[in-house]
Design a protein around this motif. Structure first.
Motif, PDB file in Angstrom:
ATOM      1  N   TRP A   1      -8.092  49.095  10.260  1.00 50.86           N
ATOM      2  CA  TRP A   1      -9.017  50.229  10.357  1.00 50.86           C
ATOM      3  C   TRP A   1      -8.412  51.338   9.516  1.00 50.86           C
ATOM      4  O   TRP A   1      -7.273  51.732   9.728  1.00 50.86           O
ATOM      5  CB  TRP A   1      -9.185  50.673  11.811  1.00 50.86           C
TER       6      TRP A   1
ATOM      7  N   LYS B   1     -13.709  68.825  14.686  1.00 47.18           N
ATOM      8  CA  LYS B   1     -14.619  67.750  14.302  1.00 47.18           C
ATOM      9  C   LYS B   1     -15.697  68.295  13.389  1.00 47.18           C
ATOM     10  O   LYS B   1     -16.130  69.432  13.511  1.00 47.18           O
ATOM     11  CB  LYS B   1     -15.270  67.144  15.549  1.00 47.18           C
TER      12      LYS B   1
ATOM     13  N   LYS C   1      -9.155  50.206  16.098  1.00 46.85           N
ATOM     14  CA  LYS C   1      -9.982  51.390  15.851  1.00 46.85           C
ATOM     15  C   LYS C   1      -9.536  52.513  16.777  1.00 46.85           C
ATOM     16  O   LYS C   1      -9.488  52.349  17.994  1.00 46.85           O
ATOM     17  CB  LYS C   1     -11.449  51.062  16.111  1.00 46.85           C
ATOM     18  N   PRO C   2      -9.159  53.679  16.224  1.00 44.31           N
ATOM     19  CA  PRO C   2      -8.666  54.754  17.088  1.00 44.31           C
ATOM     20  C   PRO C   2      -9.816  55.437  17.842  1.00 44.31           C
ATOM     21  O   PRO C   2     -10.928  55.530  17.327  1.00 44.31           O
ATOM     22  CB  PRO C   2      -8.021  55.731  16.102  1.00 44.31           C
ATOM     23  N   ASP C   3      -9.533  55.890  19.036  1.00 42.62           N
ATOM     24  CA  ASP C   3     -10.490  56.686  19.790  1.00 42.62           C
ATOM     25  C   ASP C   3     -10.637  58.037  19.073  1.00 42.62           C
ATOM     26  O   ASP C   3      -9.629  58.689  18.773  1.00 42.62           O
ATOM     27  CB  ASP C   3      -9.953  56.882  21.212  1.00 42.62           C
ATOM     28  N   PRO C   4     -11.868  58.462  18.776  1.00 41.53           N
ATOM     29  CA  PRO C   4     -12.041  59.714  18.015  1.00 41.53           C
ATOM     30  C   PRO C   4     -11.378  60.921  18.679  1.00 41.53           C
ATOM     31  O   PRO C   4     -10.816  61.782  17.984  1.00 41.53           O
ATOM     32  CB  PRO C   4     -13.564  59.881  17.955  1.00 41.53           C
ATOM     33  N   ALA C   5     -11.413  60.992  20.000  1.00 47.17           N
ATOM     34  CA  ALA C   5     -10.793  62.137  20.683  1.00 47.17           C
ATOM     35  C   ALA C   5      -9.272  62.105  20.535  1.00 47.17           C
ATOM     36  O   ALA C   5      -8.620  63.138  20.357  1.00 47.17           O
ATOM     37  CB  ALA C   5     -11.178  62.134  22.165  1.00 47.17           C
ATOM     38  N   GLU C   6      -8.695  60.903  20.592  1.00 53.22           N
ATOM     39  CA  GLU C   6      -7.244  60.761  20.417  1.00 53.22           C
ATOM     40  C   GLU C   6      -6.848  61.110  18.985  1.00 53.22           C
ATOM     41  O   GLU C   6      -5.831  61.764  18.743  1.00 53.22           O
ATOM     42  CB  GLU C   6      -6.843  59.322  20.775  1.00 53.22           C
TER      43      GLU C   6
ATOM     44  N   LEU D   1      -0.050  55.721  15.750  1.00 53.93           N
ATOM     45  CA  LEU D   1      -1.025  54.693  16.146  1.00 53.93           C
ATOM     46  C   LEU D   1      -0.598  53.298  15.671  1.00 53.93           C
ATOM     47  O   LEU D   1      -1.417  52.423  15.446  1.00 53.93           O
ATOM     48  CB  LEU D   1      -2.414  55.068  15.611  1.00 53.93           C
TER      49      LEU D   1
ATOM     50  N   ASP E   1     -18.642  62.909  12.104  1.00 50.77           N
ATOM     51  CA  ASP E   1     -17.681  61.875  12.520  1.00 50.77           C
ATOM     52  C   ASP E   1     -16.289  62.145  11.962  1.00 50.77           C
ATOM     53  O   ASP E   1     -15.325  61.486  12.344  1.00 50.77           O
ATOM     54  CB  ASP E   1     -18.157  60.487  12.048  1.00 50.77           C
TER      55      ASP E   1
ATOM     56  N   ARG F   1      -6.797  64.795  18.675  1.00 47.66           N
ATOM     57  CA  ARG F   1      -5.602  65.347  19.346  1.00 47.66           C
ATOM     58  C   ARG F   1      -4.377  65.213  18.435  1.00 47.66           C
ATOM     59  O   ARG F   1      -3.574  66.142  18.302  1.00 47.66           O
ATOM     60  CB  ARG F   1      -5.353  64.599  20.664  1.00 47.66           C
TER      61      ARG F   1
END
Length: 220
Positions: free
Chosen positions: A70, A39, A20-25, A97, A42, A28
């Motif tokens: 994911w 954003k 699962k990717p970090d939303p901030a990453e 990713l 979500d 970016r």
């Protein structure tokens, strides 16, 4: 997660990721393709597309290649995005990713492609004199140059990739210098030198902005 959600995943180009990717990453990464991406709840909204928050999906989405999947889906908002932006976005996210790209039911590994390289996007077509310090012209072809074993081709750009909009508000005739060769870091180094000399911007083959030659390599 219901049956409907799993079905709906198949409608747009999708990055199938092993974690699962970090939303901030994720934001970016999308901003490398479109600096104006932001954003929205979500999700992430970029030029003509919506990048859905990652959801867990069946392993068969990625053809059983990944143990866990994911899914980050890229859906067009309104008419079809320009220049395959939705597909390129899914592939570029997957590349960064360590995932796979799923487009129209076909699964591909973005890190597999050969004979592809970065491009330097310039606001105007450069003259042979401007290119001379870094590239050798070919006698029989005004659009093709070389630098050692690297081939460089001048290609007029029809659209404006979102990645270059902020740099080129006054561009009249975008031109790309597309570089081809075997070693991505070598290609990236030359691309960055060219962009520095000619006030351009380096993008990878998915039109994501490149700031270091290593950005062209799949993550370790």
């Amino acid at each position: 997660m219901g049956w409907m959600a799993k079905r709906r995943l198949r409608t747009g180009p999708t990055a199938a990721l092993p974690a699962k990717p970090d939303p901030a990453e994720l934001l970016r990464i999308v901003q490398l393709a479109d600096p104006g991406a932001r954003k929205d709840g979500d999700d992430i909204v970029a030029t003509d597309v919506r990048v859905s928050a990652a959801v867990e999906a069946d392993a068969d989405l990625a053809g059983g290649e990944l143990e866990k999947v994911w899914a980050v889906r890229v859906a067009a908002e309104g008419p079809l995005p320009l220049d395959f932006f939705d597909r390129y976005l899914a592939e570029g996210i997957a590349f960064r990713l360590k995932g796979l790209a799923v487009c129209r039911g076909e699964v591909s590994d973005p890190s597999d492609e050969e004979n592809t390289g970065p491009a330097v996007i310039l606001p105007v077509r450069p003259t042979a004199e401007e290119l001379a310090p870094l590239l050798e012209p070919q006698e029989d072809d005004e659009f093709t140059f070389t630098a050692g074993d690297i081939k460089a081709v001048l290609v007029p750009q029809k659209g404006q990739p979102p990645a270059v909009q902020e740099l080129l508000p006054f561009a009249t005739e975008l031109t790309a210098i597309e570089l081809r060769g075997d070693e991505q870091v070598k290609l990236g180094t030359l691309a960055l030198e060219l962009s520095e000399a000619l006030n351009g911007l380096v993008v990878d083959r998915w039109r994501f902005r490149v700031d270091a030659a290593e950005d062209l390599l799949p993550p370790a």
